[in-house]
Design a protein around this motif. Structure first.
Motif, PDB file in Angstrom:
ATOM      1  N   ASN A   1      -4.486  11.579 -14.509  1.00 43.19           N
ATOM      2  CA  ASN A   1      -3.206  10.983 -14.826  1.00 43.19           C
ATOM      3  C   ASN A   1      -2.676  10.309 -13.580  1.00 43.19           C
ATOM      4  O   ASN A   1      -2.319  10.981 -12.607  1.00 43.19           O
ATOM      5  CB  ASN A   1      -2.246  12.071 -15.326  1.00 43.19           C
ATOM      6  N   ASP A   2      -2.613   8.989 -13.583  1.00 37.01           N
ATOM      7  CA  ASP A   2      -2.182   8.254 -12.397  1.00 37.01           C
ATOM      8  C   ASP A   2      -0.681   8.345 -12.162  1.00 37.01           C
ATOM      9  O   ASP A   2      -0.175   7.773 -11.201  1.00 37.01           O
ATOM     10  CB  ASP A   2      -2.584   6.775 -12.523  1.00 37.01           C
ATOM     11  N   ASN A   3       0.031   9.059 -13.057  1.00 34.11           N
ATOM     12  CA  ASN A   3       1.472   9.230 -12.872  1.00 34.11           C
ATOM     13  C   ASN A   3       1.823  10.551 -12.214  1.00 34.11           C
ATOM     14  O   ASN A   3       2.987  10.796 -11.918  1.00 34.11           O
ATOM     15  CB  ASN A   3       2.194   9.154 -14.224  1.00 34.11           C
ATOM     16  N   VAL A   4       0.837  11.419 -11.988  1.00 31.39           N
ATOM     17  CA  VAL A   4       1.089  12.753 -11.443  1.00 31.39           C
ATOM     18  C   VAL A   4       0.165  12.997 -10.259  1.00 31.39           C
ATOM     19  O   VAL A   4      -1.036  12.767 -10.340  1.00 31.39           O
ATOM     20  CB  VAL A   4       0.871  13.850 -12.505  1.00 31.39           C
TER      21      VAL A   4
ATOM     22  N   TRP B   1       6.799   2.493 -12.088  1.00 34.89           N
ATOM     23  CA  TRP B   1       5.684   3.437 -12.031  1.00 34.89           C
ATOM     24  C   TRP B   1       6.303   4.828 -11.875  1.00 34.89           C
ATOM     25  O   TRP B   1       6.719   5.207 -10.775  1.00 34.89           O
ATOM     26  CB  TRP B   1       4.773   3.105 -10.863  1.00 34.89           C
ATOM     27  N   PRO B   2       6.386   5.613 -12.928  1.00 34.69           N
ATOM     28  CA  PRO B   2       7.077   6.911 -12.875  1.00 34.69           C
ATOM     29  C   PRO B   2       6.199   7.984 -12.231  1.00 34.69           C
ATOM     30  O   PRO B   2       5.657   8.861 -12.908  1.00 34.69           O
ATOM     31  CB  PRO B   2       7.334   7.207 -14.355  1.00 34.69           C
ATOM     32  N   LEU B   3       6.091   7.934 -10.939  1.00 33.51           N
ATOM     33  CA  LEU B   3       5.196   8.837 -10.215  1.00 33.51           C
ATOM     34  C   LEU B   3       5.888  10.183  -9.973  1.00 33.51           C
ATOM     35  O   LEU B   3       7.012  10.235  -9.486  1.00 33.51           O
ATOM     36  CB  LEU B   3       4.801   8.202  -8.880  1.00 33.51           C
ATOM     37  N   THR B   4       5.190  11.260 -10.306  1.00 34.72           N
ATOM     38  CA  THR B   4       5.701  12.614 -10.122  1.00 34.72           C
ATOM     39  C   THR B   4       4.798  13.374  -9.171  1.00 34.72           C
ATOM     40  O   THR B   4       3.572  13.347  -9.313  1.00 34.72           O
ATOM     41  CB  THR B   4       5.772  13.369 -11.462  1.00 34.72           C
ATOM     42  N   VAL B   5       5.387  14.061  -8.192  1.00 31.99           N
ATOM     43  CA  VAL B   5       4.638  14.887  -7.244  1.00 31.99           C
ATOM     44  C   VAL B   5       4.888  16.340  -7.582  1.00 31.99           C
ATOM     45  O   VAL B   5       6.040  16.792  -7.651  1.00 31.99           O
ATOM     46  CB  VAL B   5       5.066  14.599  -5.791  1.00 31.99           C
TER      47      VAL B   5
ATOM     48  N   LEU C   1      -3.930  -2.492 -10.951  1.00 33.44           N
ATOM     49  CA  LEU C   1      -4.289  -1.493 -11.962  1.00 33.44           C
ATOM     50  C   LEU C   1      -5.490  -0.666 -11.508  1.00 33.44           C
ATOM     51  O   LEU C   1      -5.516   0.558 -11.679  1.00 33.44           O
ATOM     52  CB  LEU C   1      -4.591  -2.196 -13.294  1.00 33.44           C
ATOM     53  N   LEU C   2      -6.480  -1.324 -10.917  1.00 30.67           N
ATOM     54  CA  LEU C   2      -7.669  -0.617 -10.436  1.00 30.67           C
ATOM     55  C   LEU C   2      -7.324   0.369  -9.333  1.00 30.67           C
ATOM     56  O   LEU C   2      -7.916   1.441  -9.229  1.00 30.67           O
ATOM     57  CB  LEU C   2      -8.699  -1.634  -9.934  1.00 30.67           C
ATOM     58  N   SER C   3      -6.354   0.011  -8.518  1.00 29.94           N
ATOM     59  CA  SER C   3      -6.025   0.822  -7.340  1.00 29.94           C
ATOM     60  C   SER C   3      -5.296   2.116  -7.666  1.00 29.94           C
ATOM     61  O   SER C   3      -5.231   3.025  -6.834  1.00 29.94           O
ATOM     62  CB  SER C   3      -5.145   0.013  -6.376  1.00 29.94           C
ATOM     63  N   MET C   4      -4.739   2.231  -8.848  1.00 31.66           N
ATOM     64  CA  MET C   4      -3.830   3.346  -9.129  1.00 31.66           C
ATOM     65  C   MET C   4      -4.516   4.708  -9.045  1.00 31.66           C
ATOM     66  O   MET C   4      -3.885   5.703  -8.689  1.00 31.66           O
ATOM     67  CB  MET C   4      -3.167   3.152 -10.487  1.00 31.66           C
ATOM     68  N   GLY C   5      -5.815   4.754  -9.347  1.00 37.56           N
ATOM     69  CA  GLY C   5      -6.519   6.017  -9.229  1.00 37.56           C
ATOM     70  C   GLY C   5      -6.560   6.553  -7.814  1.00 37.56           C
ATOM     71  O   GLY C   5      -6.733   7.758  -7.595  1.00 37.56           O
ATOM     72  N   ASN C   6      -6.373   5.668  -6.834  1.00 35.99           N
ATOM     73  CA  ASN C   6      -6.399   6.105  -5.434  1.00 35.99           C
ATOM     74  C   ASN C   6      -5.181   6.935  -5.056  1.00 35.99           C
ATOM     75  O   ASN C   6      -5.154   7.518  -3.965  1.00 35.99           O
ATOM     76  CB  ASN C   6      -6.498   4.891  -4.505  1.00 35.99           C
ATOM     77  N   ILE C   7      -4.191   6.988  -5.939  1.00 35.61           N
ATOM     78  CA  ILE C   7      -3.008   7.795  -5.618  1.00 35.61           C
ATOM     79  C   ILE C   7      -3.392   9.261  -5.481  1.00 35.61           C
ATOM     80  O   ILE C   7      -2.749  10.024  -4.736  1.00 35.61           O
ATOM     81  CB  ILE C   7      -1.919   7.610  -6.703  1.00 35.61           C
ATOM     82  N   GLN C   8      -4.482   9.670  -6.152  1.00 32.72           N
ATOM     83  CA  GLN C   8      -4.912  11.063  -6.050  1.00 32.72           C
ATOM     84  C   GLN C   8      -5.452  11.392  -4.659  1.00 32.72           C
ATOM     85  O   GLN C   8      -5.453  12.560  -4.258  1.00 32.72           O
ATOM     86  CB  GLN C   8      -5.972  11.363  -7.117  1.00 32.72           C
ATOM     87  N   THR C   9      -5.919  10.375  -3.927  1.00 29.23           N
ATOM     88  CA  THR C   9      -6.389  10.608  -2.559  1.00 29.23           C
ATOM     89  C   THR C   9      -5.263  11.129  -1.681  1.00 29.23           C
ATOM     90  O   THR C   9      -5.474  11.984  -0.816  1.00 29.23           O
ATOM     91  CB  THR C   9      -6.959   9.315  -1.954  1.00 29.23           C
ATOM     92  N   LEU C  10      -4.048  10.624  -1.904  1.00 30.48           N
ATOM     93  CA  LEU C  10      -2.903  11.103  -1.121  1.00 30.48           C
ATOM     94  C   LEU C  10      -2.664  12.582  -1.364  1.00 30.48           C
ATOM     95  O   LEU C  10      -2.381  13.341  -0.431  1.00 30.48           O
ATOM     96  CB  LEU C  10      -1.651  10.305  -1.477  1.00 30.48           C
ATOM     97  N   GLY C  11      -2.775  12.996  -2.628  1.00 30.04           N
ATOM     98  CA  GLY C  11      -2.602  14.417  -2.933  1.00 30.04           C
ATOM     99  C   GLY C  11      -3.651  15.271  -2.263  1.00 30.04           C
ATOM    100  O   GLY C  11      -3.352  16.342  -1.721  1.00 30.04           O
TER     101      GLY C  11
ATOM    102  N   ALA D   1       0.865  -1.176   0.000  1.00 36.81           N
ATOM    103  CA  ALA D   1       0.000   0.000   0.000  1.00 36.81           C
ATOM    104  C   ALA D   1       0.901   1.225   0.000  1.00 36.81           C
ATOM    105  O   ALA D   1       1.842   1.321   0.797  1.00 36.81           O
ATOM    106  CB  ALA D   1      -0.892   0.002   1.228  1.00 36.81           C
ATOM    107  N   VAL D   2       0.629   2.162  -0.914  1.00 36.47           N
ATOM    108  CA  VAL D   2       1.366   3.429  -0.939  1.00 36.47           C
ATOM    109  C   VAL D   2       0.597   4.402  -0.054  1.00 36.47           C
ATOM    110  O   VAL D   2      -0.540   4.760  -0.341  1.00 36.47           O
ATOM    111  CB  VAL D   2       1.490   3.978  -2.370  1.00 36.47           C
ATOM    112  N   GLN D   3       1.226   4.832   1.052  1.00 33.31           N
ATOM    113  CA  GLN D   3       0.531   5.597   2.086  1.00 33.31           C
ATOM    114  C   GLN D   3       1.039   7.028   2.232  1.00 33.31           C
ATOM    115  O   GLN D   3       0.484   7.801   3.008  1.00 33.31           O
ATOM    116  CB  GLN D   3       0.664   4.852   3.429  1.00 33.31           C
ATOM    117  N   GLY D   4       2.088   7.355   1.513  1.00 29.00           N
ATOM    118  CA  GLY D   4       2.651   8.694   1.608  1.00 29.00           C
ATOM    119  C   GLY D   4       3.411   9.047   0.356  1.00 29.00           C
ATOM    120  O   GLY D   4       3.711   8.183  -0.477  1.00 29.00           O
ATOM    121  N   LEU D   5       3.731  10.306   0.225  1.00 28.66           N
ATOM    122  CA  LEU D   5       4.438  10.817  -0.951  1.00 28.66           C
ATOM    123  C   LEU D   5       5.865  11.228  -0.624  1.00 28.66           C
ATOM    124  O   LEU D   5       6.567  11.791  -1.466  1.00 28.66           O
ATOM    125  CB  LEU D   5       3.667  12.009  -1.535  1.00 28.66           C
ATOM    126  N   GLU D   6       6.285  10.961   0.607  1.00 32.75           N
ATOM    127  CA  GLU D   6       7.640  11.245   1.039  1.00 32.75           C
ATOM    128  C   GLU D   6       7.986  10.277   2.169  1.00 32.75           C
ATOM    129  O   GLU D   6       7.096   9.784   2.867  1.00 32.75           O
ATOM    130  CB  GLU D   6       7.758  12.697   1.519  1.00 32.75           C
TER     131      GLU D   6
END
Length: 293
Positions: free
Chosen positions: A268-271, A167-171, A215-225, A61-66
């Motif tokens: 964009n699930d990469n940003v 996964w080239p994630l950019t913050v 793949l379905l979960s990737m949209g949840n990365i925006q919740t962290l933002g 689970a990705v729980q933070g951006l730092e």
């Protein structure tokens, strides 16, 4: 760091424990390992990525951006619908004994072990046997341990078909852009192009469900933002209310304001943007009035 100690009759007969009432112990975990048994539920609210450990890929689970910050823990409260299994067994843990033996331990630095008022869960019953809640904790942790082996086999099958890609994630922050490195995702294009024999191997290993959950979960990365933006906004605008922010209310408000789902991707699930907030709303409705003692 946790300080686990083996639970024995001689060491714990006169002590007791109490259940977790805060997730502060997980507040610095930017990621947490998951097992395949929980992915179907976890993917509905948590972003999931794979992390390479030696030659293996492990779902997390990705729980933070730092590093050192878990955005899903706010003032000790877990703020999303699903809590990873690795936290639900706390303060208990397992220690490997001889052979395949697993022994139950407990974190002595958790503040949840002691004697006297407030510690209402005995380790042993009057007959000297492990109390039922302790047995339940052992059974739960053993299930996780067994499922971890299953997870390794499934991920090995996915790796054998070369289905992991970075996964080239950019913050995007007020200070500019930065990359979050070390995360991997399923290569959806390659998955869709597998020949029948390769697809059958992945399916037989249980890999298709794991791939689609990730793949379905990737949209949840925006919740962290969203959480990070709103916490920063409260800290700036209402610093005296920082310990009373209703993050669950913010998430529900955000969910209700999302446009109706279409077949087209909506983000964009990469940003992940933590610099500004489109469609802002009044934060004053999401701070809880402090109760008088």
């Amino acid at each position: 760091m946790p300080r686990y100690e083996l639970i024995t009759k001689t060491g714990f007969a006169a002590q007791a424990w109490r259940r977790v009432d805060s997730y502060a112990f997980a507040a610095t975990d930017a990621v947490a390992p998951l097992v395949v048994q929980e992915l179907a539920k976890a993917c509905m609210s948590l972003p999931i990525a794979f992390i390479q450990q030696n030659d293996a890929f492990v779902p997390h689970a990705v729980q933070g951006l730092e590093p050192g910050r878990n955005l899903f823990v706010v003032n000790g409260t877990w703020v999303t619908p699903y809590t990873p299994a690795v936290y639900r067994g706390y303060p208990f843990g397992l220690a490997q004994g001889d052979g395949d033996d697993l022994h139950l331990c407990i974190d002595m630095d958790s503040g949840l072990v002691g004697a006297g008022e407030g510690f209402d869960q005995p380790f042993f019953d009057e007959a000297g046997e492990a109390a039922q809640p302790v047995k339940d904790a052992l059974n739960f942790l053993q299930q996780i341990h067994r499922n971890r082996a299953v997870t390794q086999r499934v991920c090995a099958a996915l790796a054998a078909e070369d289905l992991f890609q970075p996964w080239p994630l950019t913050v995007q922050s007020p200070d500019g852009e930065r990359r979050v490195d070390g995360l991997f995702r399923i290569d959806e294009a390659r998955l869709n192009s597998l020949d029948p024999d390769a697809l059958a191997r992945v399916q037989k290993a249980g890999g298709l469900a794991v791939a689609y959950c990730q793949l379905l979960s990737m949209g949840n990365i925006q919740t962290l933002g969203l959480i990070q933006r709103k916490l920063a906004e409260v800290k700036t605008r209402m610093p005296e209310m920082s310990d009373q922010i209703d993050v669950d209310g913010i998430l529900q408000r955000h969910k209700s304001s999302e446009p109706e789902q279409t077949l087209e991707p909506v983000s964009n699930d990469n940003v992940v943007n933590i610099a500004s907030d489109e469609g802002d709303f009044d934060l004053s409705a999401f701070v809880k009035a402090k109760q008088d003692d």
